[in-house]
Write an enzyme that holds these catalytic residues in place. Structure first.
Site, PDB file in Angstrom:
ATOM      1  N   ASP A 199       0.818  -1.211   0.000  1.00  0.00           N
ATOM      2  CA  ASP A 199       0.000   0.000   0.000  1.00  0.00           C
ATOM      3  C   ASP A 199       0.853   1.263   0.000  1.00  0.00           C
ATOM      4  O   ASP A 199       2.056   1.220   0.261  1.00  0.00           O
ATOM      5  CB  ASP A 199      -0.933  -0.011   1.219  1.00  0.00           C
ATOM      6  CG  ASP A 199      -2.065  -1.006   1.036  1.00  0.00           C
ATOM      7  OD1 ASP A 199      -2.691  -0.993  -0.038  1.00  0.00           O
ATOM      8  OD2 ASP A 199      -2.312  -1.814   1.962  1.00  0.00           O
TER       9      ASP A 199
ATOM     10  N   TYR B 209       7.453  -9.707   6.561  1.00  0.00           N
ATOM     11  CA  TYR B 209       7.273  -8.269   6.731  1.00  0.00           C
ATOM     12  C   TYR B 209       7.922  -7.841   8.045  1.00  0.00           C
ATOM     13  O   TYR B 209       7.945  -8.632   9.001  1.00  0.00           O
ATOM     14  CB  TYR B 209       5.783  -7.926   6.828  1.00  0.00           C
ATOM     15  CG  TYR B 209       5.079  -7.761   5.509  1.00  0.00           C
ATOM     16  CD1 TYR B 209       5.077  -6.528   4.856  1.00  0.00           C
ATOM     17  CD2 TYR B 209       4.391  -8.814   4.923  1.00  0.00           C
ATOM     18  CE1 TYR B 209       4.419  -6.363   3.639  1.00  0.00           C
ATOM     19  CE2 TYR B 209       3.728  -8.655   3.702  1.00  0.00           C
ATOM     20  CZ  TYR B 209       3.752  -7.429   3.074  1.00  0.00           C
ATOM     21  OH  TYR B 209       3.102  -7.261   1.876  1.00  0.00           O
TER      22      TYR B 209
END
Lengths: 242, 242
Positions: free
Chosen positions: A52, A109
């Site tokens: 994003d 992540y």
């Protein structure tokens, strides 16, 4: 010929990874440069997944089809054309049926939180919480999330999916100079999943919720039971495994 | 009442520290916010010295005169008004005749060089040399510069000064994860002095010059004998001592 590229970017000045009309995106920049090198014949790249707006990457990966070419030269030309906030680390040849999204085995992540004093040089790179967290409590909470679960309670509210089941293999906490780095390794992650889990962890770390709330929220499969979606600025797509 | 503030900033989006007409500067931003808090009666701040466009600061200092006020509250109000890339760490009361520039005893600058792979997340925060340096040779060269010297050969060409003599107390080299951090401690630094010394050190670290060239350039008192002025992006004003 099919190729796999590994690349990093500073997400601060992109409208996310995925191509959008008239917006600066990572995919858009890379495709434009590859297309130039290809004598202006359009080249598409297929990423391991999108990130994003504002999210960074240290090891994003994408495949693309291109003529036979010296890969070192291609990498050098590409990096010369690319803007300073994107960098191609590696390009390798793969099988013709390799797919950068479908073949993902594992993703990693990391999320960075500054528990120390506000740092004006890092507000795009570490979440500036500027408060101490009870990391032991956060570790306790993380135990409930490790394993194979339906993570619907941690995805974007309006995200309609057939399948909300993912496996989290590991969640690791590390503190260095007041910076807490939380590492997530999983089979894959739903949209906002890491940022929503971080929102839960911080609530627990600040003693505003007990660690077993993690289980209650997970079991509810209801996003509205959860807490704040944390800022993209602390989030990095670190590694993609095939 | 006279006060001393300690503050940090990301220099990337400023036209330097010092106020300029119609340009975004650190001094300008802080003065605007202090002036607002002062009911729009102009407040001026006097910095320990300027930093050039793109140079960062972890511990810049400035004095200013203001009414008697709760210093914690002033700091909080100021940080609320300030943009995200400037942060006031501390405000303390000082003697009426204290002067943030004239009373400086010692300053510490650091310069960061990435000797590893290009990092698109750090190009504004570490110089991206992306080559190995022979740091032992650079250390040898640094010995010639430590002490009291005329540093005219290392200042900005068109910088006219009465006095080019400064004392360098220490130059320290540290490597962590391929990032070389060079720390300079001195009585004060001329304009571009650190960046020009780094230019010399890198030339020596790349084996394009011998370490004793440092002495020849210093003795020449002639900037045209030197090497490239290094980028401001790797430079940080770290500490100012009184």
């Amino acid at each position: 010929m099919r190729y796999l590229m590994t690349f990093s970017y500073d997400g601060s000045n992109f409208y996310g990874y995925q191509v959008q009309n008239n917006k600066r995106t990572v995919q858009g920049e890379i495709e434009n440069c590859l297309t130039k090198i290809n004598g202006n014949k359009k080249v598409r790249i297929v990423g391991s997944g999108r990130t994003d707006r504002g999210v960074h990457a240290m090891g994003q990966r994408a495949h693309f089809d291109f003529k036979e070419i010296d890969l070192n030269k291609l990498q050098t030309s590409l990096n010369k054309l690319l803007p300073l906030d994107v960098y191609v680390q590696k390009i390798e040849k793969v099988e013709d049926d390799f797919h950068a999204r479908f073949d993902v085995v594992k993703k990693e992540y990391i999320y960075k939180i500054n528990m120390g004093e506000y740092n004006p040089l890092k507000y795009k790179y570490e979440y500036q919480l500027n408060k101490k967290l009870d990391v032991d409590k956060m570790k306790e909470a993380s135990k409930y999330l490790i394993g194979e679960h339906n993570f619907k309670a941690f995805t974007k509210t309006d995200e309609e999916k057939d399948d909300y089941v993912r496996i989290i293999y590991d969640i690791d906490f590390e503190i260095k100079n007041n910076i807490l780095t939380i590492k997530f390794v999983g089979s894959g992650f739903l949209r906002y999943m890491v940022r929503n889990i971080v929102g839960l962890f911080v609530e627990i770390g600040l003693a505003k919720a007990n660690s077993n709330v993690a289980k209650a929220i997970l079991d509810s499969c209801d996003r509205t039971k959860g807490f704040k979606t944390f800022s993209p600025s602390g989030l990095y797509l670190n590694k993609v495994y095939y």
